[in-house]
Design a protein around this motif. Structure first.
Motif, short mmCIF file in Angstrom:
data_model
loop_
_atom_site.label_atom_id
_atom_site.label_comp_id
_atom_site.label_asym_id
_atom_site.label_seq_id
_atom_site.Cartn_x
_atom_site.Cartn_y
_atom_site.Cartn_z
N UNK A 288 0.64 -1.24 -0.12
CA UNK A 288 0.29 -0.25 0.15
C UNK A 288 0.87 1.21 -0.09
N UNK A 289 1.79 1.28 0.88
CA UNK A 289 2.73 2.45 0.93
C UNK A 289 3.56 2.66 -0.48
N UNK A 290 3.99 1.36 -1.05
CA UNK A 290 4.64 1.55 -2.22
C UNK A 290 3.73 2.22 -3.53
N UNK A 291 2.54 1.85 -3.05
CA UNK A 291 1.57 2.36 -4.29
C UNK A 291 1.31 3.68 -4.14
N UNK A 292 1.49 4.24 -2.88
CA UNK A 292 1.24 5.66 -2.46
C UNK A 292 2.31 6.37 -3.18
N UNK A 293 3.56 5.84 -2.82
CA UNK A 293 4.95 6.60 -3.37
C UNK A 293 4.70 6.63 -4.93
N UNK A 294 4.35 5.38 -5.46
CA UNK A 294 4.28 5.46 -6.95
C UNK A 294 3.56 6.37 -7.58
N UNK A 295 2.47 6.67 -7.14
CA UNK A 295 1.28 7.50 -7.46
C UNK A 295 1.48 8.97 -6.85
N UNK A 296 2.16 9.14 -5.69
CA UNK A 296 2.13 10.22 -5.23
C UNK A 296 3.30 11.13 -5.71
N UNK A 297 4.30 10.32 -6.30
CA UNK A 297 5.37 11.28 -6.86
C UNK A 297 5.22 11.89 -7.80
N UNK A 298 3.95 11.79 -8.61
CA UNK A 298 3.87 12.65 -9.71
C UNK A 298 3.49 14.15 -9.07
N UNK A 299 3.01 14.13 -7.84
CA UNK A 299 2.52 15.30 -7.71
C UNK A 299 3.58 16.04 -6.77
N UNK A 300 4.90 15.51 -6.48
CA UNK A 300 5.71 16.19 -5.65
C UNK A 300 6.77 16.97 -6.49
N UNK A 301 7.23 18.12 -5.98
CA UNK A 301 8.11 18.96 -6.99
C UNK A 301 9.31 18.32 -7.00
N UNK A 302 10.14 18.31 -8.12
CA UNK A 302 11.16 17.79 -8.89
C UNK A 302 12.12 17.77 -7.63
N UNK A 303 12.26 19.15 -7.02
CA UNK A 303 13.35 19.07 -6.01
C UNK A 303 13.29 18.36 -4.52
N UNK A 304 12.00 17.94 -4.53
CA UNK A 304 11.80 17.17 -3.33
C UNK A 304 11.48 15.65 -3.55
N UNK A 305 11.75 15.23 -4.68
CA UNK A 305 11.35 13.82 -4.94
C UNK A 305 12.34 12.95 -4.17
N UNK A 306 13.67 13.24 -4.28
CA UNK A 306 14.59 12.27 -3.38
C UNK A 306 13.98 12.31 -2.00
N UNK A 307 13.76 13.26 -1.33
CA UNK A 307 13.29 12.99 0.31
C UNK A 307 12.08 12.10 0.38
N UNK A 308 11.08 12.45 -0.73
CA UNK A 308 9.90 11.89 -0.69
C UNK A 308 10.04 10.36 -0.96
N UNK A 309 11.00 9.92 -1.70
CA UNK A 309 11.25 8.59 -2.09
C UNK A 309 12.04 8.04 -0.67
N UNK B 258 11.88 8.62 2.30
CA UNK B 258 10.75 8.59 3.27
C UNK B 258 10.29 7.27 3.21
N UNK B 259 9.76 6.89 2.16
CA UNK B 259 8.86 5.74 2.12
C UNK B 259 9.78 4.67 2.08
N UNK B 260 11.16 4.53 1.55
CA UNK B 260 12.21 3.69 1.70
C UNK B 260 12.57 3.18 3.20
#
Length: 204
Positions: free
Chosen positions: A59-80, A82-84
């Protein structure tokens, strides 16, 4: 087409394979929650107890997969990352539940070492790719650090975290006594090396 990523897939795969392999060996009910002294205080049917964590991981991996599109490019690494980190913590919990169900005692100190070691290795991996690693230095008034010093401080931090993380995981495997003093000494040494090198390079 987007990919889920090797790291999340590997963590989920290892967790699911370990759960399936150990399923026949586990009792009908397994402990799924532990107190501060790591004594069990909640039990479930083993099929439900073993399905819960992998389900949450997917479930969390799916959230990351689809939520990454709505995250700003400069914050994608931190977003990724956090889920890892969340996936690793869930995997540690699942493997601990399996180990306890198989009859292995898991002291709180051993669990803390595994968690701390995994966390430090993930932070080290994050810092090796991050471009925001020096933001907190500027917040603390570190404004004199040049490019060379920044890169040197980054390498010192990554190496220190990696060595400390591996030390925690190795000690978790071979631990015989309470690791509290070791952990306190290690974290103190980590702070002295990382913060001390930053202060030194800032004033150099």
């Amino acid at each position: 087409m987007k990919k889920v990523g090797t790291f999340p897939s590997m963590i989920i795969f290892i967790t699911v394979v370990a759960s399936l392999a150990c399923y026949p060996l586990l009792p009908a009910e397994i402990a799924v929650h532990f107190g501060s002294d790591f004594s069990p205080d909640m039990f479930m049917q083993k099929w439900l107890g073993l399905v819960l964590m992998p389900f949450l991981m997917i479930m969390f991996t799916g959230t990351e997969y689809y939520g990454k599109e709505k995250v700003k490019e400069e914050s994608k690494l931190e977003f990724e990352y956090c889920f890892r980190l969340l996936l690793v913590l869930l995997a540690i919990i699942q493997l601990s539940i399996i180990a306890y169900g198989l009859g292995y005692e898991i002291p709180t100190g051993r669990f803390a070492l595994i968690t701390a070691g995994s966390f430090m290795l993930l932070v080290a991996a994050y810092l090796s790719y991050s471009k925001k690693v020096f933001l907190f230095l500027r917040m603390l008034g570190f404004k004199k650090v040049d490019a060379y010093s920044k890169n040197l401080w980054k390498k010192i931090t990554i190496i220190t975290l990696t060595v400390s993380g591996l030390s925690c995981l190795i000690l978790a495997i071979f631990m015989r006594n309470d690791p509290s003093y070791f952990m306190m000494s290690m974290f103190l040494g980590l702070c002295i090396i990382v913060v001390g090198s930053g202060v030194y390079l800032n004033k150099k």
